[in-house]
Design a protein around this motif. Structure first.
Motif, PDB file in Angstrom:
ATOM      1  N   LEU A 144      14.281   0.790   9.225  1.00 22.33           N
ATOM      2  CA  LEU A 144      12.783   0.582   8.817  1.00 22.33           C
ATOM      3  C   LEU A 144      12.425   2.075   8.400  1.00 22.33           C
ATOM      4  CD1 LEU A 144      10.361  -1.102   8.895  1.00 22.33           C
ATOM      5  CD2 LEU A 144       9.808  -0.472  11.117  1.00 22.33           C
ATOM      6  N   GLU A 145      11.714   1.950   7.250  1.00 23.30           N
ATOM      7  CA  GLU A 145      11.372   3.302   6.653  1.00 23.30           C
ATOM      8  C   GLU A 145      10.169   3.844   7.462  1.00 23.30           C
ATOM      9  OE1 GLU A 145      13.288   1.039   3.678  1.00 23.30           O
ATOM     10  OE2 GLU A 145      11.699   0.439   5.131  1.00 23.30           O
ATOM     11  N   GLN A 146      10.006   4.958   7.545  1.00 21.93           N
ATOM     12  CA  GLN A 146       8.655   5.519   8.208  1.00 21.93           C
ATOM     13  C   GLN A 146       7.882   5.942   7.025  1.00 21.93           C
ATOM     14  OE1 GLN A 146      10.003   9.244  10.338  1.00 21.93           O
ATOM     15  NE2 GLN A 146      10.691   7.901  12.063  1.00 21.93           N
ATOM     16  N   ILE A 147       6.548   6.017   7.416  1.00 27.52           N
ATOM     17  CA  ILE A 147       5.399   6.357   6.611  1.00 27.52           C
ATOM     18  C   ILE A 147       4.572   7.623   7.203  1.00 27.52           C
ATOM     19  CG2 ILE A 147       5.442   3.986   5.639  1.00 27.52           C
ATOM     20  CD1 ILE A 147       3.039   3.574   7.320  1.00 27.52           C
ATOM     21  N   VAL A 148       3.931   8.060   6.065  1.00 33.79           N
ATOM     22  CA  VAL A 148       3.003   9.263   6.500  1.00 33.79           C
ATOM     23  C   VAL A 148       1.829   8.704   7.272  1.00 33.79           C
ATOM     24  CG1 VAL A 148       1.597  11.147   5.479  1.00 33.79           C
ATOM     25  CG2 VAL A 148       3.607  10.412   4.600  1.00 33.79           C
ATOM     26  N   THR A 149       1.534   9.344   8.439  1.00 32.62           N
ATOM     27  CA  THR A 149       0.463   8.510   9.289  1.00 32.62           C
ATOM     28  C   THR A 149      -0.901   9.039   8.710  1.00 32.62           C
ATOM     29  OG1 THR A 149       1.901   9.122  11.183  1.00 32.62           O
ATOM     30  CG2 THR A 149      -0.454   8.596  11.596  1.00 32.62           C
ATOM     31  N   PHE A 150      -1.198  10.266   8.186  1.00 32.50           N
ATOM     32  CA  PHE A 150      -2.366  10.459   7.709  1.00 32.50           C
ATOM     33  C   PHE A 150      -2.238  11.066   6.295  1.00 32.50           C
ATOM     34  CE2 PHE A 150      -3.077  10.717  12.145  1.00 32.50           C
ATOM     35  CZ  PHE A 150      -3.948   9.861  12.384  1.00 32.50           C
TER      36      PHE A 150
END
Length: 265
Positions: free
Chosen positions: A164-170
């Protein structure tokens, strides 16, 4: 906590794998667990008593005869097949508001006390909330805790699985990344709590939408089976041939209600 089906002592689950669903979008994890229980003919060994789930009672969802059709089921039950060292916790009702964390704490306490070798969580996530990377390729993903990253990670690589790819939180504020599972219920909380406690956990999930989620459940079950080989493998690459290995539970006849009465026409 666990309550034995016949009132006897708790079965010895040491070294077993615990398979369970997250109550998530489309109920895909629960449907996939239904397929595993039905296909393997797993025996009910007990209940998971908790006040974190909406109470419910119903008839036997895996009935095969008129005699066992009258058996009752409740919101959280435990099944096992000792020959495969596999235990399954099936959850059949949604969580009560603000009860996610107490449930995860109780569950993980039980996992540690029983000595389960690892936990496999079947989940799903909203397809419409995927980012650009997640739109490409397969709709199936996995997550691994540090405790199993080396061993299971190698197996996932050999199977060409996608993490599962991580995404930028902010975005625009910092570059910190994390993973998100929108519509995944307890998935993210249970995974992070397991990581912090050193409990081996593997999350298998599918991006999907609400509707007829039987195809999603079959796909997730096949995804699980390709890794664990719970049932006989099919030589054909055809998705229909793969899915034919699963025994559909009798309760699935009522997934969309009982149909229209002829007297209406």
């Amino acid at each position: 906590m666990f309550v034995s089906y016949d009132g006897s002592a708790c079965p010895d689950f040491k070294g077993f794998m615990l398979l369970m669903p997250a109550v998530s979008v489309g109920n895909v994890g629960q449907l996939a667990v239904d397929l595993v229980i039905s296909t393997l003919g797993m025996s009910k060994v007990g209940y998971f008593y908790t006040d974190c789930l909406v109470p419910m009672v119903g008839n036997n969802p895996y009935a095969t005869t008129e005699e066992n059709a009258t058996e009752l089921c409740i919101n959280a039950e435990v099944y096992a097949v000792p020959s495969k060292q596999l235990a399954v916790l099936q959850i059949r009702s949604p969580f009560i508001k603000n009860k996610y964390r107490p449930f995860c704490q109780t569950l993980l306490s039980w996992v540690k006390s029983c000595g389960f070798a690892k936990v496999v969580l079947l989940s799903s996530s909203h397809a419409y909330q995927r980012n650009d990377q997640q739109l490409c390729g397969t709709s199936l993903r996995y997550l691994l805790s540090p405790a199993v990253e080396k061993t299971v990670g190698d197996q996932m690589q050999r199977l060409n699985r996608r993490e599962l790819e991580q995404i930028v939180t902010f975005p625009g504020v910092n570059d910190d990344k994390t993973f998100q599972v929108p519509g995944g219920g307890i998935t993210r909380l249970l995974f992070t709590e397991s990581c912090s406690k050193g409990i081996p956990i593997i999350v298998l999930l599918k991006f999907c939408s609400e509707g007829d989620n039987i195809p999603d459940a079959l796909a997730l079950s096949d995804y699980l089976n390709e890794w664990l080989q719970l049932t006989a493998n099919q030589e054909s690459s055809c998705s229909l041939a793969k899915s034919s290995r699963w025994k559909i539970p009798s309760s699935w006849k009522l997934l969309f209600g009982s149909g229209l009465p002829p007297t209406l026409f």
